[in-house]
Design a protein around this motif. Structure first.
Motif, mmCIF file in Angstrom:
data_model
loop_
_atom_site.group_PDB
_atom_site.id
_atom_site.type_symbol
_atom_site.label_atom_id
_atom_site.label_comp_id
_atom_site.label_asym_id
_atom_site.label_seq_id
_atom_site.Cartn_x
_atom_site.Cartn_y
_atom_site.Cartn_z
ATOM 1 N N LYS A 97 0.789 -1.175 -0.330
ATOM 2 C CA LYS A 97 -0.164 0.270 -0.077
ATOM 3 C C LYS A 97 0.774 1.306 0.129
ATOM 4 C CE LYS A 97 -3.934 2.149 2.404
ATOM 5 N NZ LYS A 97 -3.398 3.527 2.166
ATOM 6 N N PHE A 98 2.007 1.323 0.766
ATOM 7 C CA PHE A 98 2.847 2.373 0.820
ATOM 8 C C PHE A 98 3.317 2.449 -0.846
ATOM 9 C CE2 PHE A 98 7.511 3.079 0.873
ATOM 10 C CZ PHE A 98 7.577 4.687 1.066
ATOM 11 N N LEU A 99 3.759 1.408 -1.270
ATOM 12 C CA LEU A 99 4.443 1.434 -2.448
ATOM 13 C C LEU A 99 3.431 2.110 -3.536
ATOM 14 C CD1 LEU A 99 6.420 -1.775 -2.623
ATOM 15 C CD2 LEU A 99 7.307 0.346 -2.342
ATOM 16 N N ARG A 100 2.299 1.623 -3.617
ATOM 17 C CA ARG A 100 1.122 1.981 -4.486
ATOM 18 C C ARG A 100 0.672 3.619 -4.325
ATOM 19 N NH1 ARG A 100 -3.191 -0.737 -3.545
ATOM 20 N NH2 ARG A 100 -2.497 -2.075 -1.678
ATOM 21 N N ASP A 101 0.526 4.019 -3.177
ATOM 22 C CA ASP A 101 0.388 5.156 -2.678
ATOM 23 C C ASP A 101 1.516 6.305 -3.185
ATOM 24 O OD1 ASP A 101 -2.252 4.024 -1.787
ATOM 25 O OD2 ASP A 101 -1.590 4.606 0.199
ATOM 26 N N THR A 102 2.600 6.181 -2.900
ATOM 27 C CA THR A 102 3.629 7.015 -3.263
ATOM 28 C C THR A 102 3.768 6.939 -4.751
ATOM 29 O OG1 THR A 102 5.183 5.185 -2.969
ATOM 30 C CG2 THR A 102 4.970 6.599 -1.049
ATOM 31 N N HIS A 103 3.556 5.821 -5.470
ATOM 32 C CA HIS A 103 3.480 6.001 -7.078
ATOM 33 C C HIS A 103 2.311 6.636 -7.442
ATOM 34 C CE1 HIS A 103 2.608 4.300 -10.946
ATOM 35 N NE2 HIS A 103 3.871 4.701 -11.126
ATOM 36 N N LYS A 104 1.273 6.621 -6.774
ATOM 37 C CA LYS A 104 0.210 7.442 -7.209
ATOM 38 C C LYS A 104 0.174 9.048 -6.895
ATOM 39 C CE LYS A 104 -4.997 7.644 -6.472
ATOM 40 N NZ LYS A 104 -6.051 7.013 -5.683
ATOM 41 N N ARG A 108 6.280 7.889 -9.336
ATOM 42 C CA ARG A 108 7.341 7.083 -9.048
ATOM 43 C C ARG A 108 7.377 5.941 -8.379
ATOM 44 N NH1 ARG A 108 9.345 12.168 -7.641
ATOM 45 N NH2 ARG A 108 9.994 12.061 -5.249
ATOM 46 N N TRP A 109 7.792 5.070 -8.351
ATOM 47 C CA TRP A 109 8.095 3.989 -7.410
ATOM 48 C C TRP A 109 9.115 4.019 -6.268
ATOM 49 C CZ3 TRP A 109 4.085 0.827 -7.173
ATOM 50 C CH2 TRP A 109 3.255 0.542 -8.188
ATOM 51 N N ALA A 110 8.682 4.092 -4.889
ATOM 52 C CA ALA A 110 9.573 3.966 -3.822
ATOM 53 C C ALA A 110 10.065 2.418 -4.074
ATOM 54 C CB ALA A 110 8.683 4.180 -2.634
ATOM 55 N N TYR A 111 11.172 2.302 -3.506
ATOM 56 C CA TYR A 111 11.946 1.114 -3.400
ATOM 57 C C TYR A 111 12.625 0.646 -2.008
ATOM 58 C CZ TYR A 111 16.023 3.800 -4.708
ATOM 59 O OH TYR A 111 17.093 4.717 -4.608
ATOM 60 N N VAL A 112 13.091 -0.378 -2.104
ATOM 61 C CA VAL A 112 13.633 -1.000 -0.659
ATOM 62 C C VAL A 112 14.911 -1.764 -0.883
ATOM 63 C CG1 VAL A 112 13.145 -2.011 1.560
ATOM 64 C CG2 VAL A 112 11.156 -1.267 0.224
ATOM 65 N N PRO A 113 16.148 -1.035 -1.072
ATOM 66 C CA PRO A 113 17.257 -1.615 -1.435
ATOM 67 C C PRO A 113 17.857 -2.245 -0.192
ATOM 68 C CG PRO A 113 17.533 0.764 -1.317
ATOM 69 C CD PRO A 113 16.278 0.447 -1.288
ATOM 70 N N VAL A 114 18.613 -3.197 -0.650
ATOM 71 C CA VAL A 114 19.498 -4.003 0.435
ATOM 72 C C VAL A 114 20.702 -3.177 1.058
ATOM 73 C CG1 VAL A 114 21.125 -6.123 1.032
ATOM 74 C CG2 VAL A 114 18.759 -6.190 -0.046
ATOM 75 N N GLY A 115 21.022 -3.073 2.157
ATOM 76 C CA GLY A 115 22.236 -2.420 2.620
ATOM 77 C C GLY A 115 23.504 -3.503 2.828
ATOM 78 N N SER A 116 23.163 -4.534 3.570
ATOM 79 C CA SER A 116 23.932 -5.705 3.766
ATOM 80 C C SER A 116 23.508 -7.006 4.167
ATOM 81 C CB SER A 116 25.065 -5.223 4.781
ATOM 82 O OG SER A 116 24.262 -4.984 6.053
ATOM 83 N N ASP A 173 12.558 6.830 -1.338
ATOM 84 C CA ASP A 173 11.847 7.387 -2.568
ATOM 85 C C ASP A 173 12.648 8.104 -3.476
ATOM 86 O OD1 ASP A 173 9.966 8.595 -4.201
ATOM 87 O OD2 ASP A 173 8.747 9.584 -2.553
ATOM 88 N N LYS A 174 13.171 7.857 -4.396
ATOM 89 C CA LYS A 174 14.122 8.657 -5.265
ATOM 90 C C LYS A 174 15.489 8.530 -4.228
ATOM 91 C CE LYS A 174 14.610 11.967 -8.890
ATOM 92 N NZ LYS A 174 14.066 13.312 -9.224
ATOM 93 N N ARG A 175 16.101 9.794 -4.109
ATOM 94 C CA ARG A 175 17.113 9.840 -3.111
ATOM 95 C C ARG A 175 16.667 10.010 -1.505
ATOM 96 N NH1 ARG A 175 21.949 10.751 -5.674
ATOM 97 N NH2 ARG A 175 22.847 11.683 -3.927
ATOM 98 N N LYS A 176 15.465 10.195 -1.258
ATOM 99 C CA LYS A 176 14.909 10.537 -0.226
ATOM 100 C C LYS A 176 15.055 9.037 0.939
ATOM 101 C CE LYS A 176 11.193 12.641 2.660
ATOM 102 N NZ LYS A 176 9.820 13.024 2.660
ATOM 103 N N THR A 177 15.336 9.150 1.922
ATOM 104 C CA THR A 177 15.303 7.908 2.790
ATOM 105 C C THR A 177 13.865 8.223 3.725
ATOM 106 O OG1 THR A 177 17.664 7.901 3.159
ATOM 107 C CG2 THR A 177 16.309 6.661 4.919
ATOM 108 N N ILE A 178 13.081 7.076 3.564
ATOM 109 C CA ILE A 178 11.931 7.079 4.520
ATOM 110 C C ILE A 178 12.088 6.458 5.800
ATOM 111 C CG2 ILE A 178 9.607 6.726 4.145
ATOM 112 C CD1 ILE A 178 10.274 8.679 2.155
ATOM 113 N N PRO A 179 11.721 6.950 6.855
ATOM 114 C CA PRO A 179 11.965 6.015 8.026
ATOM 115 C C PRO A 179 10.812 5.008 8.014
ATOM 116 C CG PRO A 179 11.701 8.575 8.511
ATOM 117 C CD PRO A 179 11.462 8.255 7.157
#
Length: 218
Positions: A97-104, A108-116, A173-179
């Protein structure tokens, strides 16, 4: 003779289906479309919504012949490809829901990359043996979110842990870090559940320090 060869090739492809070129991409995008695209197309929300951000997700698979090393068991390197899919299933399920709502909202799609990733191998997984990867969120601070994944063999009632992994994620969300608390709140989890993630993180901080898993730096 040709029929025998075709049968052998078909059997090989079936047994090693998850290692065929682009199969990783197909499995990943299956979860993305299932939780982030199809609900919009079909006009309804996800039916199997998680009860909390700490709900477990199970991913069943098998050790294919192409995953075995010279010791005739699952190669250590192949655990990480499995983790990619199992964790993607978990995170997209939890945060769809967070991903769909931010895209709407911004197109653009938020994403959840791996740090380690930290992985601890305990028991071998044999050729063609079935196993389950059980993943769950352990907790988070203002930036990092920690996911535990267990590779379980044996029966569901009395599983044996073959390996454990801890993954450090960051929500972007792009370059912004979302807590993470904010992302889970936007997904619809309660204030209490979002606050609990911070508490759980503090409880496991000593273990993270002992294992030298860095979670504070930018």
């Amino acid at each position: 003779m040709h029929l025998v060869v075709k049968a052998l090739v078909a059997a090989f492809l079936v047994v090693n289906a998850k290692n065929i070129t682009f199969s990783w991409h197909i499995r990943f995008f299956y979860y993305f479309y299932r939780y982030c695209v199809l609900p919009k197309w079909l006009g309804y929300g996800v039916k199997d919504k998680p009860a909390s951000p700490f709900a477990e997700r199970r991913y069943d698979t098998r050790c294919t012949l192409m995953e075995c090393d010279i010791n005739v068991h699952k190669s250590n390197s192949t655990y990480f490809a499995d983790l990619d899919i199992a964790r993607s299933d978990l995170m997209i399920w939890l945060l769809n829901k967070f991903l769909r709502d931010t895209h709407k909202a911004n197109g653009r799609w938020a994403y959840v990359p791996v740090g380690s990733v930290y992985c601890n191998f305990k028991k071998e997984i044999k050729p063609l043996q079935r196993y389950t990867i059980v993943s769950r969120v352990l907790g988070w601070n203002q930036k990092w979110l920690i996911v535990e994944s267990r590779f379980e063999i044996g029966s569901k009632k009395s599983p044996v842990v073959a390996a454990t992994a801890l993954t450090k994620y960051v929500v972007k969300d792009k370059r912004k870090t979302i807590p993470p608390s904010e992302a889970f709140k936007m997904t619809g989890f309660s204030e209490g559940q979002c606050a609990e993630g911070l508490v759980r993180f503090e409880k496991m901080q000593s273990f993270m320090d002992v294992e030298a898993i860095e979670v504070q730096g930018e």
